[in-house]
Enzyme design. Structure first.
Site, PDB file in Angstrom:
ATOM      1  N   GLN A   9       0.669  -1.185   0.008  1.00 27.77           N
ATOM      2  CA  GLN A   9      -0.252   0.087  -0.053  1.00 27.77           C
ATOM      3  C   GLN A   9       0.798   1.121  -0.091  1.00 27.77           C
ATOM      4  O   GLN A   9       1.402   0.950   0.460  1.00 27.77           O
ATOM      5  CB  GLN A   9      -1.261  -0.167   1.360  1.00 27.77           C
ATOM      6  CG  GLN A   9      -2.715   0.381   1.462  1.00 27.77           C
ATOM      7  CD  GLN A   9      -3.448   0.510   1.904  1.00 27.77           C
ATOM      8  OE1 GLN A   9      -3.548  -0.489   2.039  1.00 27.77           O
ATOM      9  NE2 GLN A   9      -3.839   1.034   2.537  1.00 27.77           N
ATOM     10  N   SER A  93       3.888  -6.374   3.304  1.00 28.32           N
ATOM     11  CA  SER A  93       3.133  -6.862   3.274  1.00 28.32           C
ATOM     12  C   SER A  93       1.492  -6.690   1.999  1.00 28.32           C
ATOM     13  O   SER A  93       1.467  -8.196   2.695  1.00 28.32           O
ATOM     14  CB  SER A  93       2.229  -5.044   4.359  1.00 28.32           C
ATOM     15  OG  SER A  93       0.583  -4.878   4.411  1.00 28.32           O
ATOM     16  N   LEU A  94       0.462  -6.360   2.176  1.00 27.85           N
ATOM     17  CA  LEU A  94      -0.062  -7.115   0.761  1.00 27.85           C
ATOM     18  C   LEU A  94       0.809  -7.645  -0.659  1.00 27.85           C
ATOM     19  O   LEU A  94       0.027  -8.553  -0.887  1.00 27.85           O
ATOM     20  CB  LEU A  94      -0.904  -6.125   0.170  1.00 27.85           C
ATOM     21  CG  LEU A  94      -0.987  -4.535  -0.907  1.00 27.85           C
ATOM     22  CD1 LEU A  94      -1.594  -5.761  -1.609  1.00 27.85           C
ATOM     23  CD2 LEU A  94      -1.454  -3.758  -0.648  1.00 27.85           C
ATOM     24  N   ARG A 118      -9.854  -8.150   3.639  1.00 26.99           N
ATOM     25  CA  ARG A 118      -8.224  -7.987   4.556  1.00 26.99           C
ATOM     26  C   ARG A 118      -8.217  -6.274   4.668  1.00 26.99           C
ATOM     27  O   ARG A 118      -8.187  -5.833   5.229  1.00 26.99           O
ATOM     28  CB  ARG A 118      -6.976  -8.397   3.611  1.00 26.99           C
ATOM     29  CG  ARG A 118      -5.779  -8.520   4.811  1.00 26.99           C
ATOM     30  CD  ARG A 118      -4.113  -8.569   3.798  1.00 26.99           C
ATOM     31  NE  ARG A 118      -3.336  -8.788   4.714  1.00 26.99           N
ATOM     32  CZ  ARG A 118      -2.559  -7.831   4.551  1.00 26.99           C
ATOM     33  NH1 ARG A 118      -2.617  -6.542   3.342  1.00 26.99           N
ATOM     34  NH2 ARG A 118      -1.446  -7.562   4.926  1.00 26.99           N
ATOM     35  N   HIS A 201      -0.354  -3.453  11.159  1.00 26.87           N
ATOM     36  CA  HIS A 201       0.711  -4.127  11.598  1.00 26.87           C
ATOM     37  C   HIS A 201       0.753  -3.675  12.762  1.00 26.87           C
ATOM     38  O   HIS A 201       2.666  -3.334  13.332  1.00 26.87           O
ATOM     39  CB  HIS A 201       1.718  -3.642  10.420  1.00 26.87           C
ATOM     40  CG  HIS A 201       1.288  -4.259   9.230  1.00 26.87           C
ATOM     41  ND1 HIS A 201       1.462  -6.082   9.279  1.00 26.87           N
ATOM     42  CD2 HIS A 201       1.896  -3.659   8.244  1.00 26.87           C
ATOM     43  CE1 HIS A 201       1.224  -5.897   7.061  1.00 26.87           C
ATOM     44  NE2 HIS A 201       1.680  -5.032   7.221  1.00 26.87           N
ATOM     45  N   GLN A 250       0.384 -12.153  10.003  1.00 31.90           N
ATOM     46  CA  GLN A 250       1.395 -10.338   9.889  1.00 31.90           C
ATOM     47  C   GLN A 250       0.964  -9.710   9.627  1.00 31.90           C
ATOM     48  O   GLN A 250       1.264  -7.823   9.742  1.00 31.90           O
ATOM     49  CB  GLN A 250       0.988 -10.833   8.068  1.00 31.90           C
ATOM     50  CG  GLN A 250       1.847 -10.001   7.438  1.00 31.90           C
ATOM     51  CD  GLN A 250       1.640  -9.732   5.861  1.00 31.90           C
ATOM     52  OE1 GLN A 250      -0.470  -9.665   6.118  1.00 31.90           O
ATOM     53  NE2 GLN A 250       2.241  -9.890   4.843  1.00 31.90           N
TER      54      GLN A 250
END
Length: 308
Positions: A9, A93-94, A118, A201, A250
């Site tokens: 992102q 991340s993503l 998500r 996170h 995660q």
């Protein structure tokens, strides 16, 4: 030896992937499939905006994946470059979902559905305006961890992303982040509040973890010979069961990107190929090792210049 890496992102821009969409039927059909699977016109949001719609986490996550996956498949199928020869697949991340789908562990449609869920879960985990993120520049992880430990009775904040040498992102409630910023100023540490809607996170994402555990537990991952590097461990993922557990953890865990890159370098990777919008990861890799070879794939000419 090369690794393929996928952005997260923050790399999104209106119009990303348009050149590939205009030129390749393969990409048009993936965009169409995404719209049908999600029941929204994600392709219109990506190609035309508005930016405010694209920047909503619920849209950003599937959008970046769609563009990354499209470019990956153009490289493989239209240019016949075998990216399965990569030593590792990794994503930020993503981007980890872009990596695992491109590596053959999960179908395109299942992955994009998961990312829509998500994105929504992460967007709604904390009431709007309650949490945020701060980027810290020019300091070490050890130094920031010491500051957090020394001030734990004053405020709570967590390291969300260890991105590269001198770039760390912290998450927390805004009330705590404001106190953190004051302490950083006193220590002459450069920092900046990020324009994000939630504190990703960190433990505040617990509601999103519960939702994603329920969804990921239902998923059946496929076998693949491609090796993934985990954000959580910064190391190789050894099995499909471990992959499930790590994807769940995660959401609240630190993205150990700097360590992931160092581990790949230590295992003789000397070339990184960033696939997806922007060139954020390429910049981070360069800060870790300025001599490493990097290709950033954003347009057709980038693919023509790719040698592996």
């Amino acid at each position: 030896m090369f690794s393929v890496i996928f952005p997260g992102q923050g790399s999104q821009i209106v119009g990303m992937g348009k050149e590939f969409f205009d030129k390749f039927n393969l990409v048009k059909s993936l965009f169409k499939e995404a719209d049908e699977v999600l029941g929204i016109s994600l392709s219109k949001i990506i190609l035309e905006g508005p930016k405010e719609e694209l920047d909503l986490t619920i849209n950003t996550q599937p959008a970046i994946f769609l563009v990354s996956y499209s470019i990956f498949n153009v490289i493989k199928k239209e240019f016949n470059i075998n990216l399965d020869e990569a030593k590792y697949f990794a994503g930020h991340s993503l981007g980890e979902y872009s990596a695992l789908s491109s590596a053959g562990y999960l179908s395109f449609s299942e992955t994009i559905k998961l990312l829509r869920i998500r994105g929504e879960a992460m967007q709604n985990a904390v009431p709007k305006g309650e949490g945020g993120m701060v980027v810290v520049l020019g300091s070490s992880v050890e130094n920031i961890e010491n500051i957090l430990e020394e001030n734990k009775k004053n405020f709570i904040s967590e390291i969300a992303n260890d991105n590269s040498d001198g770039q760390i992102v912290l998450s927390g409630k805004n009330i705590d982040l404001n106190k953190l910023i004051e302490v950083l100023k006193l220590n002459n540490i450069k920092n900046m509040k990020l324009p994000v809607s939630a504190p990703f996170h960190c433990k505040l994402m617990n509601n999103a973890t519960k939702i994603m555990k329920n969804e990921i537990d239902k998923v059946i991952f496929q076998d693949s010979k491609n090796i993934l590097i985990s954000n959580v461990t910064a190391d190789e993922i050894s099995s499909k069961d471990e992959l499930k557990k790590l994807l769940i953890s995660q959401i609240e865990s630190r993205v150990r990107w700097r360590e992931s890159i160092i581990n790949m370098l230590d295992k003789n990777v000397n070339h990184f190929i960033e696939i997806g919008p922007g060139k954020v990861l390429s910049g981070l890799v360069k800060r870790i090792d300025k001599n490493v070879k990097i290709n950033t794939i954003n347009c057709q000419d980038d693919i023509k210049n790719l040698n592996i």
